[in-house]
Each structure stands twice: as structure tokens, then as C-alpha cells.
Design an enzyme around this catalytic site. Structure first.
Site, short mmCIF file in Angstrom:
data_model
loop_
_atom_site.label_atom_id
_atom_site.label_comp_id
_atom_site.label_asym_id
_atom_site.label_seq_id
_atom_site.Cartn_x
_atom_site.Cartn_y
_atom_site.Cartn_z
N ASP A 67 0.83 -1.20 0.00
CA ASP A 67 0.00 0.00 0.00
C ASP A 67 0.87 1.26 0.00
OD1 ASP A 67 0.95 -0.30 2.58
OD2 ASP A 67 -1.00 -0.37 3.54
N ASN A 135 -7.52 0.20 13.97
CA ASN A 135 -8.94 0.00 13.67
C ASN A 135 -9.17 -1.35 12.98
OD1 ASN A 135 -7.79 0.43 11.20
ND2 ASN A 135 -9.09 2.16 10.61
N HIS A 137 -7.51 -2.43 10.29
CA HIS A 137 -7.21 -2.48 8.85
C HIS A 137 -6.01 -3.39 8.57
CE1 HIS A 137 -4.40 1.35 8.93
NE2 HIS A 137 -3.68 0.26 9.12
N GLU A 142 -9.76 -0.51 4.92
CA GLU A 142 -10.32 0.10 6.11
C GLU A 142 -11.62 -0.60 6.51
OE1 GLU A 142 -8.49 2.02 7.68
OE2 GLU A 142 -7.82 3.79 6.60
C1 F6R Z 1 1.55 -0.48 6.17
C2 F6R Z 1 0.25 -1.14 6.33
C3 F6R Z 1 -0.57 -0.94 7.56
C4 F6R Z 1 0.22 -1.27 8.82
C5 F6R Z 1 -0.63 -1.08 10.07
C6 F6R Z 1 0.20 -1.28 11.34
O1 F6R Z 1 2.09 -0.78 4.92
O2 F6R Z 1 -0.19 -1.83 5.46
O3 F6R Z 1 -1.72 -1.73 7.47
O4 F6R Z 1 0.68 -2.59 8.75
O5 F6R Z 1 -1.18 0.19 10.10
O6 F6R Z 1 1.21 -0.33 11.40
P1 F6R Z 1 2.31 -0.35 12.56
O7 F6R Z 1 3.12 -1.58 12.34
O8 F6R Z 1 3.11 0.90 12.36
O9 F6R Z 1 1.57 -0.39 13.84
#
Ligand code: F6R
Length: 237
Positions: A67, A135, A137, A142
């Protein structure tokens, strides 16, 4: 679903790196998809160390981006591209032909087609290592995302926008993201979900006790036949 709980973040990262290393050694030529963000950082570092000591050749597989924040590119600290290039693709010496990531400055739908084509050309995702947002995701899928979403431009939730500011050195005015969709991720041969820290305990507990619940996108992974959840103790409260 297999849940692997380790004493702390360092041990969890080592266990994830061992798992990925074993997959690569058994499956040269497959494609891997890694989340950016904070959680994978120690895992990526460990993989690079393993390559340096001859345990794995990280260039024997391909990589696709998961992403990106729309509007951000490599020069923006905190973009997925910058995080992955500086913490993994660069130090691991992965050549550009072996990877296709999202360029957040380019047209999101065209980028999605290019990344999906790259994935299809390499036989689909072999191993996906995903993080989980506060949340629920995964990638930028989302809450509310439907299971037939292959990937594309998405409106980011307020939660993702607020939490995401932790990655940036200056305030970023973001609204959209681009992501591989649920359908593409659940089609991966093997899926890892990684989470660390007390702050993730609640969303992990809720996501792991649900199944195919649009409000909790990580719950779409519940029925995956080769699904491995790596946690440290504090994320498993
Ligand atoms: C990032 C991604 C997000 C993160 C998620 C957790 O490429 O796809 O879904 O994996 O937001 O982020 P951290 O590891 O920073 O808590």
C-alpha cells in the site's frame, strides 16, 4: 489459524524472520508482499542479517508493495516506499526488476493495475506479511471494505490518518491511499499477521474472534488455510 505468542518484540521478530527465511529457501521464484509500518522493522533487519550470514538469498524471490499514502513518494519520510527502500530493499540489495511497489505520486488506479499485473505474472502472492491497524485495517483495507475488493484507491479512515502521523517528520495533509485489496491478500498461499504491544491487544482480540466481518478487515483472514498470527505477549492480553 496458528497463533504464535513470543515473550517480547525482539523474540517475535526473530521468529517471524525464521519463518520467512524458511519460506524463501523452500520457494525460490515466489513473490512476497510485506507491510511497511513500525511492526515489521525488526523482522526486516533480521532478514538482512540472515542474508549477510548466508542463511538466505533475499534476491531469490520477488516483492510487491502492499500500500501507499496517495501523494507521497520516496523523498517523503514515512511513505511506505521510503520505509521499505531504506529498511529492506536497499540494504538487502534487491534489484528493481525484482520488485514493484506503489508510487503514491502516480495515478492510483494505474499503479494498482501495474502492481496486480506484476503479482499475477509471478504466480500470485506466495507469502504476505501484514500488520494490523488500530482499527483492524490490513494494508489500507479500512473498516467497511468488502471481500471482493482486489485493490485500488481508498478513502483513509480518520483513525488511520491520525495514527499515521507517527511516521512523518512534518504534518501531512492526506486523504486517500492505494492498497492491495482483501481479495488479493486472502488469495496468498501463506499469510502472516504481525502485531506487538499492549496498544494492539484489544484490536487483535476482537479481530481474532471474528470472521469475515467488514467492520474488522483483519477478520477476513480467519478462514485462510495457511494463516499464522505472530504476537508478543503484550499484544495478546
Ligand atoms: C503499512 C500497512 C498498515 C500497517 C498497520 C500497522 O504498509 O499496510 O496496514 O501494517 O497500520 O502499522 P504499525 O506496524 O506501524 O503499527
Amino acid at each position: 489459524m496458528k497463533i504464535i505468542v513470543k515473550e517480547n518484540y525482539k523474540e517475535m521478530a526473530a521468529s517471524c524472520a525464521d519463518f520467512i527465511c524458511a519460506y524463501i529457501n523452500k520457494n525460490p521464484g515466489r513473490l512476497l508482499c510485506f507491510a511497511a509500518g513500525d511492526t515489521p522493522l525488526a523482522i526486516l533487519k533480521k532478514l538482512i542479517e540472515m542474508q549477510e550470514t548466508g542463511r538466505v538469498n533475499l534476491s531469490s524471490v520477488y516483492y510487491a508493495g502492499l500500500d501507499e499514502w496517495e501523494g507521497l513518494g520516496y523523498e517523503d519520510k514515512g511513505s511506505c516506499m521510503q520505509v521499505m527502500q531504506d529498511n529492506f530493499y536497499g540494504p538487502a540489495k534487491i534489484e528493481s526488476e525484482r520488485l514493484r511497489v506503489f508510487d503514491g505520486k502516480a495515478d492510483a488506479e494505474a499503479e494498482t493495475s501495474a502492481v496486480l499485473d506484476f503479482i499475477k505474472d509471478k504466480g500470485g502472492i506466495g507469502l504476505a506479511m501484514l500488520g494490523i491497524g488500530m482499527n483492524g485495517h490490513i494494508g489500507f483495507n479500512e473498516p467497511g471494505t468488502l471481500p471482493d475488493f482486489e485493490g485500488g484507491r481508498v478513502v483513509l479512515s480518520d483513525n488511520s490518518l491520525n495514527v499515521g502521523q507517527k511516521y512523518f517528520d512534518k504534518a501531512q495533509d492526506l486523504k486517500y491511499g492505494v492498497t492491495l485489496g482483501i481479495k488479493t491478500l486472502v488469495a496468498a498461499e501463506k499469510v502472516m499477521l504481525v502485531a506487538s504491544g499492549e496498544k494492539k491487544a484489544d484490536i487483535i482480540a476482537r479481530s481474532l474472534s471474528a470472521s469475515n466481518e467488514p467492520a474488522l478487515p483483519a477478520s477476513y483472514l480467519a478462514d485462510h488455510p495457511d494463516y499464522h498470527v505472530f504476537l508478543d505477549k503484550s499484544a495478546r492480553a
